[in-house]
Design an enzyme around this catalytic site. Structure first.
Site, PDB file in Angstrom:
ATOM      1  N   HIS A 266      -1.242  -0.377  -2.822  1.00  0.00           N
ATOM      2  CA  HIS A 266      -1.188   0.545  -1.691  1.00  0.00           C
ATOM      3  C   HIS A 266      -0.986   1.955  -2.229  1.00  0.00           C
ATOM      4  O   HIS A 266      -0.213   2.159  -3.165  1.00  0.00           O
ATOM      5  CB  HIS A 266      -0.021   0.173  -0.761  1.00  0.00           C
ATOM      6  CG  HIS A 266      -0.195   0.741   0.613  1.00  0.00           C
ATOM      7  ND1 HIS A 266       0.057   2.062   0.894  1.00  0.00           N
ATOM      8  CD2 HIS A 266      -0.626   0.169   1.765  1.00  0.00           C
ATOM      9  CE1 HIS A 266      -0.207   2.277   2.166  1.00  0.00           C
ATOM     10  NE2 HIS A 266      -0.632   1.155   2.722  1.00  0.00           N
ATOM     11  N   ASP A 322      -1.444  -6.750   4.244  1.00  0.00           N
ATOM     12  CA  ASP A 322      -2.579  -7.631   4.494  1.00  0.00           C
ATOM     13  C   ASP A 322      -2.488  -8.941   3.730  1.00  0.00           C
ATOM     14  O   ASP A 322      -3.217  -9.887   4.027  1.00  0.00           O
ATOM     15  CB  ASP A 322      -3.885  -6.926   4.094  1.00  0.00           C
ATOM     16  CG  ASP A 322      -4.221  -5.826   5.077  1.00  0.00           C
ATOM     17  OD1 ASP A 322      -3.899  -5.991   6.253  1.00  0.00           O
ATOM     18  OD2 ASP A 322      -4.781  -4.811   4.648  1.00  0.00           O
TER      19      ASP A 322
HETATM   20  N1  COA Z   1      -6.235  -5.263  -7.678  1.00  0.00           N
HETATM   21  C1  COA Z   1      -6.310  -4.918  -8.978  1.00  0.00           C
HETATM   22  N2  COA Z   1      -6.006  -3.704  -9.445  1.00  0.00           N
HETATM   23  C2  COA Z   1      -5.590  -2.797  -8.566  1.00  0.00           C
HETATM   24  C3  COA Z   1      -5.467  -3.080  -7.177  1.00  0.00           C
HETATM   25  C4  COA Z   1      -5.817  -4.372  -6.759  1.00  0.00           C
HETATM   26  N3  COA Z   1      -5.743  -4.728  -5.478  1.00  0.00           N
HETATM   27  N4  COA Z   1      -5.036  -1.988  -6.532  1.00  0.00           N
HETATM   28  C5  COA Z   1      -4.894  -1.028  -7.456  1.00  0.00           C
HETATM   29  N5  COA Z   1      -5.215  -1.524  -8.690  1.00  0.00           N
HETATM   30  C6  COA Z   1      -5.189  -0.790  -9.957  1.00  0.00           C
HETATM   31  C7  COA Z   1      -6.400   0.138 -10.042  1.00  0.00           C
HETATM   32  O1  COA Z   1      -7.495  -0.517 -10.647  1.00  0.00           O
HETATM   33  C8  COA Z   1      -5.853   1.256 -10.887  1.00  0.00           C
HETATM   34  O2  COA Z   1      -5.851   0.815 -12.237  1.00  0.00           O
HETATM   35  P1  COA Z   1      -6.189   1.854 -13.452  1.00  0.00           P
HETATM   36  O3  COA Z   1      -5.100   2.892 -13.372  1.00  0.00           O
HETATM   37  O4  COA Z   1      -6.134   1.009 -14.678  1.00  0.00           O
HETATM   38  O5  COA Z   1      -7.540   2.422 -13.143  1.00  0.00           O
HETATM   39  C9  COA Z   1      -4.401   1.365 -10.462  1.00  0.00           C
HETATM   40  O6  COA Z   1      -4.055   0.071  -9.946  1.00  0.00           O
HETATM   41  C10 COA Z   1      -4.173   2.419  -9.375  1.00  0.00           C
HETATM   42  O7  COA Z   1      -4.994   2.090  -8.265  1.00  0.00           O
HETATM   43  P2  COA Z   1      -5.871   3.113  -7.383  1.00  0.00           P
HETATM   44  O8  COA Z   1      -7.215   2.496  -7.134  1.00  0.00           O
HETATM   45  O9  COA Z   1      -5.826   4.466  -8.009  1.00  0.00           O
HETATM   46  O10 COA Z   1      -5.051   3.129  -6.043  1.00  0.00           O
HETATM   47  P3  COA Z   1      -5.483   3.839  -4.680  1.00  0.00           P
HETATM   48  O11 COA Z   1      -4.227   4.408  -4.129  1.00  0.00           O
HETATM   49  O12 COA Z   1      -6.633   4.760  -4.860  1.00  0.00           O
HETATM   50  O13 COA Z   1      -6.008   2.625  -3.795  1.00  0.00           O
HETATM   51  C11 COA Z   1      -5.984   0.686  -2.469  1.00  0.00           C
HETATM   52  C12 COA Z   1      -5.197   1.903  -2.953  1.00  0.00           C
HETATM   53  C13 COA Z   1      -5.226   0.037  -1.312  1.00  0.00           C
HETATM   54  C14 COA Z   1      -7.371   1.140  -1.934  1.00  0.00           C
HETATM   55  C15 COA Z   1      -6.168  -0.298  -3.633  1.00  0.00           C
HETATM   56  O14 COA Z   1      -4.904  -0.733  -4.081  1.00  0.00           O
HETATM   57  C16 COA Z   1      -7.029  -1.500  -3.244  1.00  0.00           C
HETATM   58  O15 COA Z   1      -8.254  -1.424  -3.331  1.00  0.00           O
HETATM   59  N6  COA Z   1      -6.382  -2.631  -2.842  1.00  0.00           N
HETATM   60  C17 COA Z   1      -7.119  -3.793  -2.379  1.00  0.00           C
HETATM   61  C18 COA Z   1      -7.562  -3.622  -0.933  1.00  0.00           C
HETATM   62  C19 COA Z   1      -6.424  -3.791   0.047  1.00  0.00           C
HETATM   63  O16 COA Z   1      -5.671  -4.744  -0.011  1.00  0.00           O
HETATM   64  N7  COA Z   1      -6.340  -2.826   0.980  1.00  0.00           N
HETATM   65  C20 COA Z   1      -5.355  -2.874   2.068  1.00  0.00           C
HETATM   66  C21 COA Z   1      -4.386  -1.749   1.986  1.00  0.00           C
HETATM   67  S1  COA Z   1      -3.114  -1.930   3.188  1.00  0.00           S
END
Ligand code: COA
Length: 385
Positions: A266, A322
């Protein structure tokens, strides 16, 4: 010129007194009340009034509001007729977005939105708020029957929003524990500061568009898999993994391919999402109510959380809301593709609270951009290109 921050991370786009997150400590509060307290003692109806008005309602305020919601559960004949013509394969979020925007055709009139102090505006805002919040859950549940070729069930005015939702889905008297779990799920999903769909609501609201446009836009925004759409992917993911012994290898394979694990991570929380903790407790309560029998889905989910903690905690990636909500909805017999629509039912409260805050102190959103294209180009006639 301002700096461009992808995803607007850290950019304050509004001032709001509605909810607060401390992502380092894993805290969430609505109007100053911790989410754990509201999940334990409140109801979706009471929490909605708290979000909308800023204060816990008195008994008579809550009764009035509850009665108003219940008397607006029924969906207009023309909307039902329209829904009969939607393709049965249509996604519930597309159905909901279309139905809510169509509802707006029956309630025109945003002329009054230019004077927040007028009684005319106060009445319009209140009536439309009740109308939208009351009709979201019946629309979602009706669609379940209609897409299967049946007539929808009539809503029941003796039931709460959560109970009526379960009743209209199943046609059965709602089970008290399931109704309580659904009510808590609605509370937990009702609001979450300035997420993507709430921001979309603010932007539309700032143009003084109708609340039906505001909410239908927010529904579209919520439908994406990186936002509300994640919950329905969680159960699919758990089914794909199969049994708990396959979890570790599955996670390692996904991470090696740089794919996301649904329901994890998140932007705001660097520890476990407090809503996921509450839902985890509800999962346990449900398991206990069944004499300790653990459904394989739960079993696999618990193992997945353990493995992800080992592999992803150093990045601040933990289960989000979620992760468990989909598992609970599946236990209630709600089909996978309806999970995000139920999220929208709950979030309509937060969206409308933000809409009301926006129009009370409005300035149209018009951010800037950093232009990266060419300038002063000479137009070349078609024949010479
Ligand atoms: N699975 C695996 N790795 C994850 C992850 C996940 N669900 N969420 C974040 N990471 C990793 C990223 O790959 C990144 O790694 P890196 O630094 O080696 O590149 C690091 O954690 C930081 O993540 P980032 O993508 O920069 O976070 P964000 O704040 O931009 O994105 C979300 C947040 C929610 C979009 C992201 O965590 C995600 O896609 N989660 C899955 C979808 C989900 O459950 N969404 C519902 C949210 S309530």
């Amino acid at each position: 010129m301002s700096d461009f921050l992808p995803g607007l991370e850290g950019v304050a786009a509004t001032q709001s007194a509605i909810s607060y997150i401390d992502g380092e400590k894993g805290l969430l509060s609505y109007r100053g009340y911790p989410i754990e307290t509201l999940a334990k003692y409140s109801s979706f109806e009471e929490t909605t009034l708290l979000l909308l008005n800023g204060e816990l309602p008195t008994i008579s305020e809550l009764n009035d509001f509850t009665n108003q919601l219940r008397s607006h559960y029924r969906i207009k004949y023309h909307i039902r007729e329209m829904m009969h013509h939607f393709p049965a394969t249509g996604d519930p979020m597309d159905m909901l977005q279309t139905a809510v925007s169509s509802l707006g055709m029956f309630y025109p009139g945003t002329e009054c939105l230019t004077d927040p102090d007028s009684s005319e505006e106060a009445k319009y805002v209140h009536d439309m708020t009740v109308n939208i919040i009351a009709q979201m859950a019946p629309l979602v549940a009706m669609w379940e029957h209609m897409r299967a070729g049946y007539d929808p069930l009539k809503p029941r005015e003796d039931l709460s929003v959560a109970e009526n939702l379960l009743y209209m889905f199943s046609g059965k008297e709602p089970d008290p524990l399931m109704a309580k779990i659904m009510d808590v799920c609605l509370i937990l999903h009702a609001e979450h500061t300035l997420n993507a769909s709430t921001f979309a609501a603010l932007v539309s609201g700032s143009t003084l568009a109708t609340p039906y446009s505001v909410i239908s836009g927010a529904i579209g925004c919520l439908s994406g898999p990186l936002h509300g759409g994640a919950n329905q992917r969680v159960t699919g993911m758990l089914a794909e993994i199969g049994t708990p012994d396959k979890v570790a290898a599955w996670v390692d394979d996904k991470l090696a391919k740089k794919e996301v694990i649904w329901g994890m991570g998140h932007r705001e929380y660097k520890v476990k999402d407090p809503r996921a903790k509450i839902l985890n407790g509800l999962v346990k309560e449900l398991v206990e109510s069944r004499g300790g029998e653990l459904d394989q889905l739960f079993d696999t989910a618990i193992k997945l959380e353990e493995v992800c903690e080992d592999r992803l905690a150093h990045k601040g990636v933990y289960p989000n809301v979620d992760f468990y909500s989909g598992i609970l909805y599946a236990e209630m017999g709600i089909p996978n593709d309806q999970f995000t629509a139920i999220f929208a039912v709950a979030r309509s409260a937060g969206w409308l609270a933000h809409w009301r805050q926006q129009i009370n102190n409005n300035r149209i959103y018009r951010p800037t951009q950093i232009y990266t294209g060419q300038k002063d180009r000479i137009y070349v006639a078609k024949a010479d290109r």
